[in-house]
Design a protein around this motif. Structure first.
Motif, short mmCIF file in Angstrom:
data_model
loop_
_atom_site.label_atom_id
_atom_site.label_comp_id
_atom_site.label_asym_id
_atom_site.label_seq_id
_atom_site.Cartn_x
_atom_site.Cartn_y
_atom_site.Cartn_z
N PRO A 1 0.85 -1.21 0.00
CA PRO A 1 0.00 0.00 0.00
C PRO A 1 0.88 1.26 0.00
CG PRO A 1 -0.02 -1.05 2.17
CD PRO A 1 0.75 -1.97 1.25
N PHE B 1 3.23 4.27 0.64
CA PHE B 1 4.26 4.38 1.68
C PHE B 1 4.01 5.60 2.55
CE2 PHE B 1 7.23 2.54 -1.83
CZ PHE B 1 6.61 1.30 -1.72
N THR B 2 4.20 5.43 3.86
CA THR B 2 3.93 6.55 4.78
C THR B 2 5.02 6.66 5.84
OG1 THR B 2 2.53 5.09 6.12
CG2 THR B 2 1.42 6.43 4.49
N GLY B 3 6.27 6.41 5.43
CA GLY B 3 7.36 6.48 6.42
C GLY B 3 7.92 7.88 6.59
#
Lengths: 78, 159, 159, 78
Positions: free
Chosen positions: D73, D75-77
């Protein structure tokens, strides 16, 4: 008593003039910071900053008895 | 004239902003990471810039030492006013500036600029802007020493 | 699709570049300033970004914890490739990236990005670009925990 | 022996599917990564990244026996 100014030079300006601090009389020929600079005969005012009493000002700044007037060559810090 | 006059004029600033700015001119070497540890903070974003003395002069010779002079009082005030203005402009929270003067050897830290903010963009942009202001708008002067000869720099290094 | 594919493809890189990039994913909290002290370096310019967990969720509630998951292997490779590409693009010398995974509390450090360069512009711009690449191009996922409920974030925080 | 794929799901995709790792047969209906995704019936591929053997690829990527195929899904880093 005569009115006086405290004049400060820094870095390359100090080296050029051969002095760093000087008391100078406040006369009819040194009404403004720009006129005081001309009196010092240290060359062009271009790229020189002026501070009066630790505040940056333009050459048209009128001087008063006891003012600390500093002439500052281009800044190269950081 | 490239020099910016504007940010050294007194500006109305709230007390919160004044206390959020820490500016120190140091005569002695300092450890930047220890200083940052001590500055602390738990902001979502910190941006830091650190400048060190190069091993070479501007024209490529081996540098013996770098001498840094400043106009005490006005210098600190210029940086504080700049920092307060930029924190407000970028919506950042706090700034730390440490700057060396005196005789520095190659590799020594000249300047540390750090900014706390809630956003990465604000932190990074404010840090970069404060560094530029400091380089062009605060009364510091560098003299390069090389073969026992000192030469005042006429202008700053390119960005 | 916002995601950048390009920098995860293998690129020819010289050995010097590979060794100039250090990337670690950590399960445990770390002290960023101690890590930077240890990373060392005597470059003329260092830029550093540090991100911490906010006390609030994206929609303003009190955050209990932030959970970070990653795809081990691919994740490190994506960051390394991005760092090598950007060091070359910005003519910077070295990069350090430390990133937390696991369960993080508000105030804990999520990410540390640091860049050594010879110029302040290169250091600052490369650091900012590497941070953006990492946020949008490396397989990390955040889940906000709030009142015992976990919610995967659908997108990143604005810059 | 039948040809197999190792399929990995992460984060919200794993929660949606209810599993994280699954062995799946490589069949005529799962020639490509995109076809394999369709087989999983997990919704739109829009904004989903695909990695085969730890390398990001497009949905047209042809699959081989033993491939590790991961669906990622957004990326949310950082």
């Amino acid at each position: 008593m005569i009115d006086v100014l405290q004049v400060l030079l820094f870095a390359s300006l100090r080296d050029r003039a051969g002095w760093s601090v000087r008391q100078m009389p406040l006369t009819a020929r040194t009404n403004t910071a720009g006129e005081l600079w001309a009196e010092l005969q240290l060359g062009s005012l271009l790229a020189i900053n002026i501070a009066v009493n630790q505040q940056l000002v333009g050459p048209e700044r009128v001087l008063c008895n006891g003012d600390e007037v500093a002439f500052l060559p281009p800044f190269t810090g950081g | 004239m490239e020099t910016k006059w504007h940010f050294c004029h007194p500006l109305p600033v709230v007390e919160r902003m004044a206390s959020a700015v820490q500016v120190e001119i140091r005569q002695q070497p300092f450890s930047p990471w220890a200083e940052l540890e001590q500055w602390g903070g738990d902001a979502a974003a910190d941006a830091v810039f650190l400048g060190r003395v190069r091993g070479q002069t501007m024209d490529g010779q081996t540098l013996q030492a770098l001498e840094l002079e400043h106009y005490a009082g006005l210098c600190e005030q210029c940086i504080k006013t700049s920092a307060q203005t930029l924190l407000s402009e970028y919506e950042a929270d706090a700034a730390l500036v440490l700057h060396r003067v005196g005789r520095l050897l190659p590799g020594e830290v000249i300047v540390l600029v750090a900014v706390h903010a809630d956003r990465r963009g604000a932190a990074l942009n404010c840090c970069a802007a404060l560094l530029e202001d400091l380089k062009h708008g605060a009364p510091f002067w560098k003299r390069e020493w090389c073969d026992g000869q000192g030469t005042w720099l006429a202008s700053n290094t390119p960005r």
